[in-house]
Write an enzyme that holds these catalytic residues in place. Structure first.
Site, PDB file in Angstrom:
ATOM      1  N   CYS A  84      23.982  46.741  50.849  1.00  0.00           N
ATOM      2  CA  CYS A  84      23.020  47.491  51.645  1.00  0.00           C
ATOM      3  C   CYS A  84      22.382  48.611  50.844  1.00  0.00           C
ATOM      4  O   CYS A  84      21.322  49.090  51.180  1.00  0.00           O
ATOM      5  CB  CYS A  84      23.710  48.084  52.871  1.00  0.00           C
ATOM      6  SG  CYS A  84      24.726  46.889  53.700  1.00  0.00           S
ATOM      7  N   THR A  97      25.151  36.954  77.125  1.00  0.00           N
ATOM      8  CA  THR A  97      25.772  35.622  77.164  1.00  0.00           C
ATOM      9  C   THR A  97      26.564  35.383  75.888  1.00  0.00           C
ATOM     10  O   THR A  97      26.048  35.567  74.780  1.00  0.00           O
ATOM     11  CB  THR A  97      24.680  34.541  77.330  1.00  0.00           C
ATOM     12  OG1 THR A  97      23.997  34.818  78.547  1.00  0.00           O
ATOM     13  CG2 THR A  97      25.285  33.146  77.384  1.00  0.00           C
ATOM     14  N   GLN A 103      36.145  44.685  55.324  1.00  0.00           N
ATOM     15  CA  GLN A 103      36.480  44.145  53.999  1.00  0.00           C
ATOM     16  C   GLN A 103      37.917  43.641  53.915  1.00  0.00           C
ATOM     17  O   GLN A 103      38.252  42.863  53.030  1.00  0.00           O
ATOM     18  CB  GLN A 103      36.251  45.205  52.911  1.00  0.00           C
ATOM     19  CG  GLN A 103      34.778  45.491  52.645  1.00  0.00           C
ATOM     20  CD  GLN A 103      34.026  44.312  52.032  1.00  0.00           C
ATOM     21  OE1 GLN A 103      34.609  43.441  51.383  1.00  0.00           O
ATOM     22  NE2 GLN A 103      32.719  44.253  52.245  1.00  0.00           N
TER      23      GLN A 103
HETATM   24  N1  PLP Z   1      31.709  47.705  57.192  1.00  0.00           N
HETATM   25  C1  PLP Z   1      31.966  47.353  55.920  1.00  0.00           C
HETATM   26  C2  PLP Z   1      33.091  48.006  55.189  1.00  0.00           C
HETATM   27  C3  PLP Z   1      31.188  46.384  55.283  1.00  0.00           C
HETATM   28  O1  PLP Z   1      31.445  46.043  54.012  1.00  0.00           O
HETATM   29  C4  PLP Z   1      30.127  45.781  56.006  1.00  0.00           C
HETATM   30  C5  PLP Z   1      29.228  44.785  55.352  1.00  0.00           C
HETATM   31  O2  PLP Z   1      29.046  44.791  54.156  1.00  0.00           O
HETATM   32  C6  PLP Z   1      29.915  46.177  57.336  1.00  0.00           C
HETATM   33  C7  PLP Z   1      30.718  47.135  57.895  1.00  0.00           C
HETATM   34  C8  PLP Z   1      28.821  45.566  58.153  1.00  0.00           C
HETATM   35  O3  PLP Z   1      29.141  44.271  58.581  1.00  0.00           O
HETATM   36  P1  PLP Z   1      27.974  43.251  59.025  1.00  0.00           P
HETATM   37  O4  PLP Z   1      27.318  42.812  57.762  1.00  0.00           O
HETATM   38  O5  PLP Z   1      28.677  42.144  59.737  1.00  0.00           O
HETATM   39  O6  PLP Z   1      27.079  44.014  59.923  1.00  0.00           O
END
Ligand code: PLP
Length: 395
Positions: A333, A245, A187
Site C-alpha cells: 500500500c 447479504t 499477516q
Molecule cells: N493489516 C495488515 C497487517 C496487512 O498486511 C494488510 C494487507 O496488506 C491489511 C491489514 C489489509 O488487508 P486487506 O488487503 O484484506 O484489506
C-alpha cells in the site's frame, strides 16, 4: 560469469498469495448450482445457510472460539475498521471512554482509522514505542493505560519487517484492566497460532488473500460480551453486527484456505523457514553494508527484510522486476510513494537508511532454486545501483 537463466520468482507473499486450486474448487458451486441467499427459507437458501454455518464453524475451530463470535467481512481492512470504530464508538457513547492505545507500526487500515477517530471524533491516542526490531514492550502498554482507555490495538505480526509482537502478554494486561484488546492478525493468519484464548485477545482480524484464499473476504473475531456499534446497517446478517447479504462463496473460500493452511502449516513453515534463513544469511554474507530489518528470531517464517545503504528500495525493485523477481520495498500500500516507511522510521532508522528497504516474503510454491536465483542476482543489482549513487564512495 555463470548466470542462471531468467525465471519468474514471486517473493511478495505478504502482499498477496495465489488462490489454492482446492479453494477455487470449493467456491465454484456457490456461483452456479448453489446460488441461494442464506436468508431465504426454501431449500436453496437453507443450503447456502448451512454452507455459511460450516465455513463459520471451520474458522471457529481454528480460532478456538464459538462460531457466533466469527463475523465475515469484505477484507482485512474492513475487519480492522469495524473493530476499532465499532468498539471505540460503543464505549465512547455508553461509558464516555475516549482513549486508544496502539503502536506506530500498524498497517494503515489501523493507523488511518485511529487518526480519523482522533481528528474528527474526539478520541486521544497513545502510540507505544517500538524498539529497533519493531517490538512492542508490554510494560509500555501497561504504562499507557488510563482510566478513560477505550481500546488497545496492537498487530500480531508486522507486514513490513515480519516482527511478531507479544500478543498474549499484552492481552493479559488488557484483560486485567478490563479493556478490549484487538489484534490485526492479517499477516499471522495461516502461519502462527490463532487460538484466541491462548492469545488473550477480544477481537482479531484476518484476510483470506494472505493465506491462499480469495481477495475481498476477511474475518473479525469478536469475543462474546464485547459490544460493537455496527458500521454497516441494514438487515440482521452476522448477528446484527455487519449487514449485507452473506458472500457464501467467499466465506467458504476463506474457511477452506484457513483449514488447509493449518493442516499443512507444520511442514510448510519448516520448509519456508529454512529457505528464509538461507536467503537472509546469503544476502548478508554477499552484500556489504546490508542489514536485516525486524527481529532476528521473533519473525514470521516467510519474511526476509533488508536495508541497503546508499540506494533506494524502489530502484532495487525495478531491477529485480527486470530479472523476473516480484518483491516489495515495504507494504504494497505504500510502495510507489516516496515517503520512507513509517515502520522503519518508528524503529529509529534515519531517512537515508529507511529508503533502502527491500522485503522478500516467501510462500509455499517457492523452491530452493528461487533462493539461489535471488542470491545470484541481488548482489549485482545492489553493486550496480551503488555505483550510480552519489552517496556511495567505496574506499
Ligand atoms: N493489516 C495488515 C497487517 C496487512 O498486511 C494488510 C494487507 O496488506 C491489511 C491489514 C489489509 O488487508 P486487506 O488487503 O484484506 O484489506
Amino acid at each position: 560469469m555463470d548466470r542462471p537463466s531468467k525465471r519468474t520468482v514471486y517473493l511478495d507473499h505478504a502482499a498477496t498469495t495465489p488462490v489454492d486450486p482446492r479453494v477455487v474448487e470449493a467456491m465454484l458451486p456457490f456461483w452456479t448450482e448453489r446460488y441461494g441467499n442464506a436468508s431465504s427459507v426454501y431449500a436453496l437458501g437453507r443450503d447456502a445457510h448451512h454452507a455459511l454455518d460450516r465455513a463459520r464453524q471451520t474458522v471457529a475451530d481454528i480460532l478456538n472460539c464459538d462460531p457466533k463470535e466469527v463475523i465475515f467481512t469484505s477484507c482485512g481492512t474492513e475487519s480492522d475498521n469495524l473493530a476499532l470504530r465499532g468498539v471505540a464508538f460503543d464505549r465512547q457513547r455508553r461509558i464516555g471512554k475516549n482513549h486508544i492505545i496502539t503502536s506506530p507500526i500498524e498497517h494503515h487500515a489501523i493507523s488511518h482509522t485511529v487518526e480519523q477517530l482522533v481528528d474528527h471524533f474526539g478520541f486521544e491516542a497513545t502510540y507505544v514505542p517500538v524498539d529497533r526490531y519493531g517490538w512492542v514492550d508490554p510494560a509500555d502498554v501497561l504504562e499507557a493505560i488510563r482510566p478513560e482507555t477505550a481500546l488497545i490495538s496492537i498487530m500480531y505480526a508486522n507486514n513490513e519487517v515480519g516482527t511478531i509482537e507479544p500478543i498474549a502478554e499484552i492481552g493479559e494486561i488488557a484483560r486485567a484492566h478490563k479493556i478490549p484488546f484487538h489484534t490485526d492478525a492479517v499477516q499471522a493468519g495461516g502461519t502462527l497460532s490463532l487460538d484466541v484464548k491462548a492469545l488473550n485477545v477480544d477481537l482479531l482480524s484476518l484476510s483470506a488473500h494472505k493465506f491462499y484464499g480469495p481477495k475481498g473476504v476477511g474475518v473479525l473475531y469478536v469475543r462474546r460480551g464485547v459490544s460493537l456499534l455496527p458500521m454497516q446497517t441494514g438487515g440482521s446478517h452476522e448477528r446484527n453486527r455487519r449487514a449485507g447479504t452473506e458472500n457464501v462463496a467467499y466465506a467458504t473460500g476463506l474457511a477452506t484456505a484457513l483449514r488447509l493452511a493449518y493442516e499443512e502449516a507444520d511442514a510448510a513453515n519448516a520448509r519456508i523457514t529454512s529457505m528464509r534463513d538461507r536467503l537472509i544469511a546469503g544476502v548478508l554474507d554477499r552484500i556489504p553494508d546490508s542489514q536485516l530489518s525486524g527481529h532476528p528470531h521473533q519473525r514470521l517464517p516467510n519474511s526476509a527484510s533488508f536495508l541497503f545503504k546508499y540506494i533506494e528500495g524502489e530502484s532495487i525493485l525495478l531491477n529485480l522486476d527486470q530479472a523476473g523477481i516480484a518483491a516489495s520495498s515495504g507494504s504494497a500500500c505504500t510502495s510507489g510513494s516516496l515517503e520512507p516507511s513509517h515502520v522503519l522510521m518508528a524503529m529509529g532508522f534515519p531517512h537515508e537508511i529507511a529508503h533502502g528497504s527491500l522485503r522478500l516474503t516467501l510462500g509455499k510454491d517457492n523452491v530452493a532454486e528461487d533462493v539461489d536465483y535471488v542470491l545470484g542476482i541481488l548482489p549485482e543489482i545492489v553493486e550496480k545501483l551503488r555505483r550510480m549513487s552519489p552517496l556511495y564512495n567505496p574506499a
